[in-house]
Design a protein around this motif. Structure first.
Motif, PDB file in Angstrom:
ATOM      1  N   VAL A   1      -4.557 -11.566  70.237  1.00  0.00           N
ATOM      2  CA  VAL A   1      -4.849 -12.674  69.325  1.00  0.00           C
ATOM      3  C   VAL A   1      -5.521 -13.789  70.117  1.00  0.00           C
ATOM      4  N   HIS A   2      -6.742 -14.113  69.729  1.00  0.00           N
ATOM      5  CA  HIS A   2      -7.509 -15.109  70.487  1.00  0.00           C
ATOM      6  C   HIS A   2      -7.225 -16.533  70.047  1.00  0.00           C
ATOM      7  N   GLU A   3      -6.975 -16.730  68.762  1.00  0.00           N
ATOM      8  CA  GLU A   3      -6.716 -18.063  68.221  1.00  0.00           C
ATOM      9  C   GLU A   3      -5.652 -17.967  67.137  1.00  0.00           C
ATOM     10  N   ALA A   4      -4.865 -19.036  66.975  1.00  0.00           N
ATOM     11  CA  ALA A   4      -3.797 -19.020  65.979  1.00  0.00           C
ATOM     12  C   ALA A   4      -4.347 -18.821  64.575  1.00  0.00           C
ATOM     13  N   PHE A   5      -5.562 -19.349  64.305  1.00  0.00           N
ATOM     14  CA  PHE A   5      -6.136 -19.230  62.957  1.00  0.00           C
ATOM     15  C   PHE A   5      -6.854 -17.900  62.740  1.00  0.00           C
ATOM     16  N   GLU A   6      -6.800 -17.005  63.715  1.00  0.00           N
ATOM     17  CA  GLU A   6      -7.333 -15.641  63.540  1.00  0.00           C
ATOM     18  C   GLU A   6      -6.195 -14.648  63.755  1.00  0.00           C
ATOM     19  N   ALA A   7      -5.080 -14.893  63.081  1.00  0.00           N
ATOM     20  CA  ALA A   7      -3.882 -14.074  63.225  1.00  0.00           C
ATOM     21  C   ALA A   7      -4.063 -12.697  62.582  1.00  0.00           C
ATOM     22  N   PRO A   8      -3.182 -11.747  62.914  1.00  0.00           N
ATOM     23  CA  PRO A   8      -3.350 -10.375  62.405  1.00  0.00           C
ATOM     24  C   PRO A   8      -3.113 -10.189  60.917  1.00  0.00           C
ATOM     25  N   GLY A   9      -2.457 -11.118  60.246  1.00  0.00           N
ATOM     26  CA  GLY A   9      -2.312 -11.016  58.799  1.00  0.00           C
ATOM     27  C   GLY A   9      -1.759  -9.687  58.344  1.00  0.00           C
ATOM     28  N   ALA A  10      -2.503  -8.999  57.477  1.00  0.00           N
ATOM     29  CA  ALA A  10      -2.030  -7.752  56.877  1.00  0.00           C
ATOM     30  C   ALA A  10      -1.840  -6.640  57.902  1.00  0.00           C
ATOM     31  N   TYR A  11      -2.543  -6.691  59.020  1.00  0.00           N
ATOM     32  CA  TYR A  11      -2.310  -5.691  60.072  1.00  0.00           C
ATOM     33  C   TYR A  11      -0.868  -5.786  60.577  1.00  0.00           C
ATOM     34  N   GLU A  12      -0.436  -7.006  60.846  1.00  0.00           N
ATOM     35  CA  GLU A  12       0.916  -7.171  61.381  1.00  0.00           C
ATOM     36  C   GLU A  12       1.980  -6.922  60.318  1.00  0.00           C
ATOM     37  N   ARG A  13       1.726  -7.337  59.080  1.00  0.00           N
ATOM     38  CA  ARG A  13       2.687  -7.049  58.015  1.00  0.00           C
ATOM     39  C   ARG A  13       2.883  -5.544  57.872  1.00  0.00           C
ATOM     40  N   TRP A  14       1.778  -4.788  57.928  1.00  0.00           N
ATOM     41  CA  TRP A  14       1.880  -3.324  57.864  1.00  0.00           C
ATOM     42  C   TRP A  14       2.742  -2.797  59.003  1.00  0.00           C
ATOM     43  N   ALA A  15       2.495  -3.276  60.224  1.00  0.00           N
ATOM     44  CA  ALA A  15       3.231  -2.763  61.381  1.00  0.00           C
ATOM     45  C   ALA A  15       4.727  -3.036  61.254  1.00  0.00           C
ATOM     46  N   HIS A  16       5.092  -4.222  60.790  1.00  0.00           N
ATOM     47  CA  HIS A  16       6.508  -4.534  60.621  1.00  0.00           C
ATOM     48  C   HIS A  16       7.105  -3.750  59.456  1.00  0.00           C
ATOM     49  N   ASP A  17       6.371  -3.637  58.358  1.00  0.00           N
ATOM     50  CA  ASP A  17       6.886  -2.905  57.195  1.00  0.00           C
ATOM     51  C   ASP A  17       7.147  -1.448  57.528  1.00  0.00           C
ATOM     52  N   ARG A  18       6.333  -0.861  58.394  1.00  0.00           N
ATOM     53  CA  ARG A  18       6.497   0.544  58.769  1.00  0.00           C
ATOM     54  C   ARG A  18       7.442   0.710  59.967  1.00  0.00           C
ATOM     55  N   ARG A  19       8.023  -0.392  60.416  1.00  0.00           N
ATOM     56  CA  ARG A  19       8.991  -0.397  61.519  1.00  0.00           C
ATOM     57  C   ARG A  19       8.393   0.114  62.829  1.00  0.00           C
ATOM     58  N   HIS A  20       7.122  -0.180  63.033  1.00  0.00           N
ATOM     59  CA  HIS A  20       6.529   0.102  64.333  1.00  0.00           C
ATOM     60  C   HIS A  20       6.978  -0.950  65.342  1.00  0.00           C
ATOM     61  N   THR A  21       6.878  -0.634  66.610  1.00  0.00           N
ATOM     62  CA  THR A  21       7.169  -1.588  67.675  1.00  0.00           C
ATOM     63  C   THR A  21       5.955  -2.490  67.861  1.00  0.00           C
TER      64      THR A  21
ATOM     65  N   ALA B   1      -1.739  -5.082  81.658  1.00  0.00           N
ATOM     66  CA  ALA B   1      -2.494  -4.639  82.827  1.00  0.00           C
ATOM     67  C   ALA B   1      -3.177  -3.307  82.580  1.00  0.00           C
ATOM     68  N   THR B   2      -2.540  -2.447  81.797  1.00  0.00           N
ATOM     69  CA  THR B   2      -3.085  -1.123  81.501  1.00  0.00           C
ATOM     70  C   THR B   2      -2.770  -0.764  80.054  1.00  0.00           C
ATOM     71  N   ALA B   3      -3.221   0.407  79.648  1.00  0.00           N
ATOM     72  CA  ALA B   3      -2.949   0.908  78.298  1.00  0.00           C
ATOM     73  C   ALA B   3      -1.578   1.558  78.177  1.00  0.00           C
ATOM     74  N   GLU B   4      -0.836   1.648  79.261  1.00  0.00           N
ATOM     75  CA  GLU B   4       0.463   2.314  79.216  1.00  0.00           C
ATOM     76  C   GLU B   4       1.373   1.630  78.198  1.00  0.00           C
ATOM     77  N   GLY B   5       1.984   2.424  77.349  1.00  0.00           N
ATOM     78  CA  GLY B   5       2.907   1.891  76.356  1.00  0.00           C
ATOM     79  C   GLY B   5       2.252   1.396  75.083  1.00  0.00           C
ATOM     80  N   ILE B   6       0.949   1.627  74.924  1.00  0.00           N
ATOM     81  CA  ILE B   6       0.238   1.191  73.719  1.00  0.00           C
ATOM     82  C   ILE B   6      -0.280   2.423  72.976  1.00  0.00           C
ATOM     83  N   ASP B   7       0.152   2.606  71.744  1.00  0.00           N
ATOM     84  CA  ASP B   7      -0.389   3.671  70.903  1.00  0.00           C
ATOM     85  C   ASP B   7      -1.555   3.181  70.059  1.00  0.00           C
ATOM     86  N   LEU B   8      -1.452   1.924  69.585  1.00  0.00           N
ATOM     87  CA  LEU B   8      -2.513   1.319  68.785  1.00  0.00           C
ATOM     88  C   LEU B   8      -2.756  -0.091  69.301  1.00  0.00           C
ATOM     89  N   LEU B   9      -3.977  -0.332  69.755  1.00  0.00           N
ATOM     90  CA  LEU B   9      -4.399  -1.663  70.194  1.00  0.00           C
ATOM     91  C   LEU B   9      -5.244  -2.277  69.084  1.00  0.00           C
TER      92      LEU B   9
END
Length: 239
Positions: free
Chosen positions: A7-27, A41-49
Motif C-alpha cells: 500500500v503506497h498511500e492511505a487513500f489508495e487502500a485495498p478496499g474490496a481486495y482486502e474485504r475479500w481476503a478477510h471474508d475468505r479467511r486468508h492470512t 525481503a523475498t517472496a517467501e511466505g507470499i501466495d498472492l501479492l
C-alpha cells in the motif's frame, strides 16, 4: 492463502481486495509504505501479492518520494512471479508488474477519473477467470498511465480512454489499470487528495466532477472482482 498487500498511500487502500481476503479467511499482511512499513525481503511466505496504486509513477525516484522504491518493488514482483506466486497489480501496481516483466509503462491516451465502462476483448470473453462477466461493465478509474505489454501479455479488457484495462501476463499474473476495489470511502479519500488535479483536468472527456465521483455505485464491480479472486485462488491452489 497468504495474501500480502503493498500500500503506497492511505487513500489508495485495498478496499474490496482486502474485504475479500478477510471474508475468505486468508492470512493477510501488509507493507504500508506511507506509514513506514517495509517491503518483504523475498517472496517467501507470499501466495498472492497485491500491489496497489498511488500518485507515483514507476519513474518516481526515492528522492522525489522516499517511501517509494520502484526498483525494489519490481524485484519483489519478479521474485514472486519466478516462485510461482500470484501477483495482481492495481493501477500503479499494474504498471510496476509490467515493468518487472520487462515492459515499460506508457502514457494512457486519455486520463480517466471516475466510473466508466470497460469492455472485454475476445480473449477476455474466453478467459476462465472472467467467465460469466458481462461483455461491458462499469468500474472505477483514476490514472494517467497504463501498463506496458510483454510479448506474451494478453489484453483482456479496454475502455474508450485506455486500451489496457485488464492485462494477463501469465496464468497467475494480472494487471488491473481499473479500480474494481473502489468504494465510497476510498473515492472520498481520493477526492480529498486530488482537488488541484481534478480542477486542472475538469475539461477532459473521461474525468468526472467530485459530485459525479461520489454518485458512482461500485458494488457490481466489487462482486465481479470477488468472483475473479475466488477463481484465481482456486486455480493457484490446484497448481
Amino acid at each position: 492463502m497468504r495474501v500480502h498487500f503493498i500500500v503506497h498511500e492511505a487513500f489508495e487502500a485495498p478496499g474490496a481486495y482486502e474485504r475479500w481476503a478477510h471474508d475468505r479467511r486468508h492470512t493477510v499482511t501488509h507493507s504500508r509504505l506511507h506509514a513506514g512499513g517495509r517491503l518483504p525481503a523475498t517472496a517467501e511466505g507470499i501466495d498472492l501479492l497485491v500491489v496497489m496504486g498511488g500518485p507515483q509513477s514507476p519513474a518516481t525516484t526515492t528522492a522525489e518520494c522516499p517511501h517509494f522504491d520502484a526498483a525494489r518493488e519490481r524485484e519483489l514482483i519478479a521474485d514472486c512471479a519466478a516462485a510461482g506466486g500470484a501477483v495482481i497489480g492495481v493501477c500503479l501496481g499494474a504498471q510496476l508488474l509490467g515493468e518487472a516483466l520487462g515492459a515499460p509503462c506508457r502514457p494512457s491516451p486519455e486520463p480517466e477519473i471516475g466510473s466508466f465502462p470497460v469492455t472485454l476483448a475476445e480473449a477476455g470473453l474466453r478467459h476462465p477467470l472472467l467467465r460469466g462477466f458481462d461483455a461491458s461493465f462499469d468500474t472505477g478509474h483514476w490514472h494517467h498511465d497504463m501498463p506496458g505489454l510483454t510479448d506474451d501479455a494478453t489484453v483482456l479488457a479496454a475502455s474508450r480512454g485506455c486500451p489496457r484495462q485488464i492485462v494477463a501476463y501469465g496464468r497467475f499474473l494480472y494487471g488491473f489499470q481499473c479500480h474494481m476495489e473502489f468504494d465510497a470511502d476510498l473515492v472520498e479519500g481520493l477526492i480529498a487528495s486530488a482537488e488541484e488535479e481534478l480542477a486542472a483536468l475538469a475539461d477532459r472527456p473521461f474525468v468526472q466532477s467530485p459530485d459525479q465521483l461520489r454518485s458512482g455505485d461500485h458494488r457490481g464491480a466489487n462482486q465481479l472482482l470477488e468472483l475473479f479472486l475466488d477463481r484465481l485462488a482456486a486455480d493457484h491452489a490446484a497448481a
